[in-house]
Motif scaffolding. Structure first.
Motif, mmCIF file in Angstrom:
data_model
loop_
_atom_site.group_PDB
_atom_site.id
_atom_site.type_symbol
_atom_site.label_atom_id
_atom_site.label_comp_id
_atom_site.label_asym_id
_atom_site.label_seq_id
_atom_site.Cartn_x
_atom_site.Cartn_y
_atom_site.Cartn_z
ATOM 1 N N ARG A 31 -37.115 75.032 20.988
ATOM 2 C CA ARG A 31 -36.150 75.291 19.923
ATOM 3 C C ARG A 31 -34.743 75.458 20.502
ATOM 4 O O ARG A 31 -33.788 74.840 20.018
ATOM 5 N N CYS A 32 -34.595 76.291 21.548
ATOM 6 C CA CYS A 32 -33.272 76.503 22.138
ATOM 7 C C CYS A 32 -32.751 75.227 22.800
ATOM 8 O O CYS A 32 -31.552 74.946 22.746
ATOM 9 N N ALA A 33 -33.628 74.447 23.407
ATOM 10 C CA ALA A 33 -33.211 73.170 23.992
ATOM 11 C C ALA A 33 -32.702 72.231 22.896
ATOM 12 O O ALA A 33 -31.687 71.551 23.070
ATOM 13 N N ASP A 34 -33.380 72.218 21.753
ATOM 14 C CA ASP A 34 -32.956 71.376 20.637
ATOM 15 C C ASP A 34 -31.640 71.857 20.031
ATOM 16 O O ASP A 34 -30.804 71.052 19.618
ATOM 17 N N VAL A 35 -31.446 73.173 19.962
ATOM 18 C CA VAL A 35 -30.182 73.719 19.455
ATOM 19 C C VAL A 35 -29.035 73.261 20.350
ATOM 20 O O VAL A 35 -27.987 72.821 19.868
ATOM 21 N N ASP A 36 -29.226 73.318 21.663
ATOM 22 C CA ASP A 36 -28.201 72.886 22.603
ATOM 23 C C ASP A 36 -27.905 71.397 22.451
ATOM 24 O O ASP A 36 -26.743 70.987 22.415
ATOM 25 N N LEU A 37 -28.955 70.584 22.328
ATOM 26 C CA LEU A 37 -28.767 69.141 22.139
ATOM 27 C C LEU A 37 -27.993 68.854 20.862
ATOM 28 O O LEU A 37 -27.068 68.035 20.850
ATOM 29 N N GLN A 38 -28.325 69.558 19.795
ATOM 30 C CA GLN A 38 -27.623 69.360 18.523
ATOM 31 C C GLN A 38 -26.144 69.715 18.656
ATOM 32 O O GLN A 38 -25.288 69.036 18.096
ATOM 33 N N ARG A 39 -25.837 70.742 19.416
ATOM 34 C CA ARG A 39 -24.437 71.125 19.614
ATOM 35 C C ARG A 39 -23.672 70.040 20.361
ATOM 36 O O ARG A 39 -22.520 69.754 20.041
ATOM 37 N N TRP A 40 -24.301 69.405 21.365
ATOM 38 C CA TRP A 40 -23.650 68.304 22.077
ATOM 39 C C TRP A 40 -23.459 67.107 21.152
ATOM 40 O O TRP A 40 -22.392 66.492 21.130
ATOM 41 N N LEU A 41 -24.504 66.758 20.401
ATOM 42 C CA LEU A 41 -24.429 65.568 19.552
ATOM 43 C C LEU A 41 -23.443 65.720 18.400
ATOM 44 O O LEU A 41 -22.859 64.738 17.946
ATOM 45 N N SER A 42 -23.248 66.938 17.919
ATOM 46 C CA SER A 42 -22.330 67.165 16.806
ATOM 47 C C SER A 42 -20.878 67.287 17.261
ATOM 48 O O SER A 42 -19.973 67.345 16.435
ATOM 49 N N GLY A 43 -20.652 67.352 18.574
ATOM 50 C CA GLY A 43 -19.299 67.465 19.090
ATOM 51 C C GLY A 43 -18.818 68.896 19.236
ATOM 52 O O GLY A 43 -17.645 69.130 19.520
ATOM 53 N N ARG A 44 -19.694 69.856 19.024
ATOM 54 C CA ARG A 44 -19.297 71.258 19.172
ATOM 55 C C ARG A 44 -18.943 71.570 20.621
ATOM 56 O O ARG A 44 -18.042 72.341 20.890
ATOM 57 N N TYR A 45 -19.694 70.974 21.540
ATOM 58 C CA TYR A 45 -19.359 71.084 22.960
ATOM 59 C C TYR A 45 -18.534 69.855 23.315
ATOM 60 O O TYR A 45 -18.793 68.768 22.832
ATOM 61 N N ALA A 46 -17.558 70.021 24.161
ATOM 62 C CA ALA A 46 -16.756 68.884 24.589
ATOM 63 C C ALA A 46 -16.295 69.109 26.022
ATOM 64 O O ALA A 46 -16.046 70.238 26.425
ATOM 65 N N ILE A 47 -16.198 68.045 26.751
ATOM 66 C CA ILE A 47 -15.672 68.093 28.105
ATOM 67 C C ILE A 47 -14.246 67.574 28.026
ATOM 68 O O ILE A 47 -14.014 66.455 27.565
ATOM 69 N N SER A 48 -13.305 68.402 28.429
ATOM 70 C CA SER A 48 -11.916 67.990 28.333
ATOM 71 C C SER A 48 -11.637 66.872 29.329
ATOM 72 O O SER A 48 -12.214 66.811 30.407
#
Length: 64
Positions: A31-48
């Motif tokens: 579940r936590c791995a999927d939450v993290d993946l969803q955050r990357w795919l939605s653009g919530r995380y970003a690498i400047s």
């Protein structure tokens, strides 16, 4: 008798803070791995990154 694994500190899941599970490291569960993946795919995380000009890309505004 203790094993070397008993002396190593447990890492915390970056999503919920629970101890990590070997099957899902660095997370505690699927579940936590999927939450993290969803955050990357939605653009919530970003690498400047650098701006386009710093990359040397031509935007067509230069005179030659």
């Amino acid at each position: 008798m203790t094993t070397p694994d008993d002396d190593t500190p447990k890492q915390a899941c970056p999503i919920c803070g629970k101890p990590t599970a070997p099957a899902y490291t660095p997370f505690c569960s699927k579940r936590c791995a999927d939450v993290d993946l969803q955050r990357w795919l939605s653009g919530r995380y970003a690498i400047s990154g650098r701006e386009d000009d710093a990359l040397g890309q031509d935007d067509g505004t230069h005179e030659e």
